[in-house]
Write a protein that holds these residues in place. Structure first.
Motif: not given
Lengths: 249, 272
Positions: A39-40, A43, A45, A208, A210-211, A215, A232-234
């Motif tokens: 993840g970005a 996110a 993690k 993944i 995301h925020q 996702t 879509q997930n950066g």
């Protein structure tokens, strides 16, 4: 129930400053699986990994490790099952010599002195670091520090390995060594990483984030080849799937 | 302290750590022997009255023995002592101004009390600081912790010592990195203003707090429950007993008799 199993059900967590980090996280990881949490930045993690080791406790929902519920009354049991490798080895290594650092955990578990040396050397050998046993941690290279920090956890003989950015700040050769090492383990492995090529090499499953939400959850190769999901997930495709960079006109 | 000096101080401490891994007769002594001797040494040296100077000189034999038998290079020791010398000077610098009472020193004559007490502070400082550094350089921090535990020091104390020593390096490196970042974004003319220094110290403290939190978590993840780590048992030998008895007798002898003055009288007696 297997001790190697990890299960999260509708886990949510918000930091004291009001930042929501995890929202309704649910998944189940079974014996021997190697799972990458990607993840970005921001996110969630690392927050998720800290929940798996009982460092943070969910504000709602449940985390189970084997048949043990992760809560304040079962932390000792959870920490005997889950080995956590921190992102920065300097946080993990605090004794004056490598040997004493690797011996720290087994000693706390009450391993007798006559079995201790074997346990420590076995852990150091398994990461190829037995030659640095008498060195001070600050005299080690980045790659050696990483290997030793993994050994400190292996010496506790955990069933599940949780690693936060295992290849962060490593040069290509040492990164490759860590990847080889992680593929050799038969433990259940859960790792958070930005290195999607490492995720592909080590893991067969990817989650993944995301925020704070999951996702995507599925086969590593399928997800990591899907440019739309990643974007879509950066995220971006792993380097090996990106094709040659063309010169701009 | 400038970043260069801090960096040098750090590498000096590291060099002591490297020296402590040698195998010499002094390194092989039980850490308890060295700890007891050093505590006794510091206690005896500090027990002299404030104007004592000559009677302290025979005590230099102990650090000299530690350095020679432990193969600790004099240069390395000298540089480390110079780094902390300003502290000792700061303690006694006003004595010559406020204490001008004349005092007799055998072989020298009348000297102002302030100069005598400043000299005494500096001699005690060199003796004690050199002995402390040599203890670290001939024993190593881990063995010292073992020795402390075996001598029934409070375990919290030995654990704090162990962890503080380890994190001394990490925090100093943090300060150096922060200062480097400041210098990279400063012009040659801009200096470290008090407000900037305050902000930097605050930042280092917050980082130290964060790091302490992460370290505690890492320790607890490996079964730490507040009881300090158990270490390998130690072995006391006949050599330890001999060394302990010899130096204890020497310290007491030098405390009871002013050897330089006695020696002076004997020499003068022989010559006259």
């Amino acid at each position: 129930m297997s001790h190697h199993l990890v299960e999260c059900r509708e886990v949510s967590f918000t930091y004291p400053d009001g930042t929501p980090a995890l929202r309704d996280i649910s998944f189940r990881i079974t014996h021997g699986e190697a799972v990458a949490v990607i993840g970005a930045n921001g996110a969630g993690k690392s927050t998720l990994l800290l929940h798996l080791a009982g460092v943070l406790l969910p504000q709602s929902g449940t985390v189970r490790v084997g048949d043990v519920l992760v809560d304040s009354s079962h932390l000792d049991e959870v920490r005997r099952t889950v080995g956590f490798v921190f992102q920065n080895p300097d946080d993990q290594l605090f004794m004056p010599t490598v040997f004493e650092d690797v011996a720290f955990g087994p000693r706390n578990l009450g391993i007798p002195e006559d079995q201790l040396e074997n346990r420590v050397l076995e852990a150091l050998r398994s990461v190829g670091a037995d030659h640095v046993r008498d060195r001070a941690p600050y005299h080690l290279s980045g790659g050696e520090k990483r290997a030793v920090s993994i050994a400190t956890v292996l010496a506790l003989q955990p069933k599940i390995l949780v690693l936060d950015e295992p290849a962060a700040n490593l040069d290509p050769v040492n990164r490759r060594k860590v990847i080889r090492l992680l593929t050799q383990f038969s433990h259940t492995r859960i790792l958070a990483t930005h290195d999607l090529d490492l995720a592909l090499d080590v893991c067969d499953r990817v989650l993944i984030l995301h925020q704070g939400r999951i996702t995507a959850d599925g086969n590593a190769e399928t997800i990591l080849r899907d440019e739309n999901i990643l974007r879509q997930n950066g995220l971006e495709l792993p380097l090996r799937f990106q094709g040659p960079m063309l010169p701009k006109d | 302290m400038s970043a260069g000096l801090l960096d040098r101080a750090l590498s000096e401490v590291r060099s002591l750590d490297t020296l402590s891994r040698q195998s010499t007769p002094v390194h092989r002594l039980d850490p308890r022997t060295k700890l007891i001797l050093v505590f006794m040494f510091v206690g005896v040296v500090m027990s002299f009255p404030p104007y004592t100077l000559l009677a302290l000189l025979p005590y230099a034999a102990f650090p000299l023995w530690l350095a020679a038998s432990g193969r600790i290079p004099g240069g390395a020791l000298y540089r480390k002592l110079l780094l902390v010398l300003p502290l000792a000077v700061f303690v006694g610098i006003l004595n010559p101004i406020f204490d001008t009472t004349p005092r007799m020193v055998p072989g020298i004559g009348s000297v102002a009390g302030g100069w005598l007490s400043l000299g005494s502070i500096l001699v005690r400082f060199f003796l004690n600081a050199a002995t402390g550094l040599l203890l670290l350089g001939t024993t190593g921090v881990l063995s010292l912790t073992q020795g402390m535990e075996a001598l029934h020091f409070p375990r919290v104390f030995s654990t704090l010592f162990l962890l503080m020593y380890r994190y001394l390096f990490i925090l100093t490196e943090e300060v150096l990195r922060l200062n480097q970042a400041r210098r990279c974004r400063s012009s040659a003319r801009s200096s470290l203003t008090p407000s900037l220094a305050g902000a930097m110290i605050g930042s280092v403290l917050l980082r130290a707090w964060d790091r302490a939190d992460r370290i505690t978590t890492a320790m607890r993840m490996r079964g730490f429950t507040g009881t300090p780590p158990r270490l390998t048992p130690l072995h006391w030998t006949a050599t330890d007993t001999r060394v302990l008895v010899f130096w204890t007798a020497y310290f007491l002898l030098c405390r009871g008799w002013n050897l330089p003055v006695l020696l002076g009288r004997v020499v003068v007696g022989l010559l006259s």
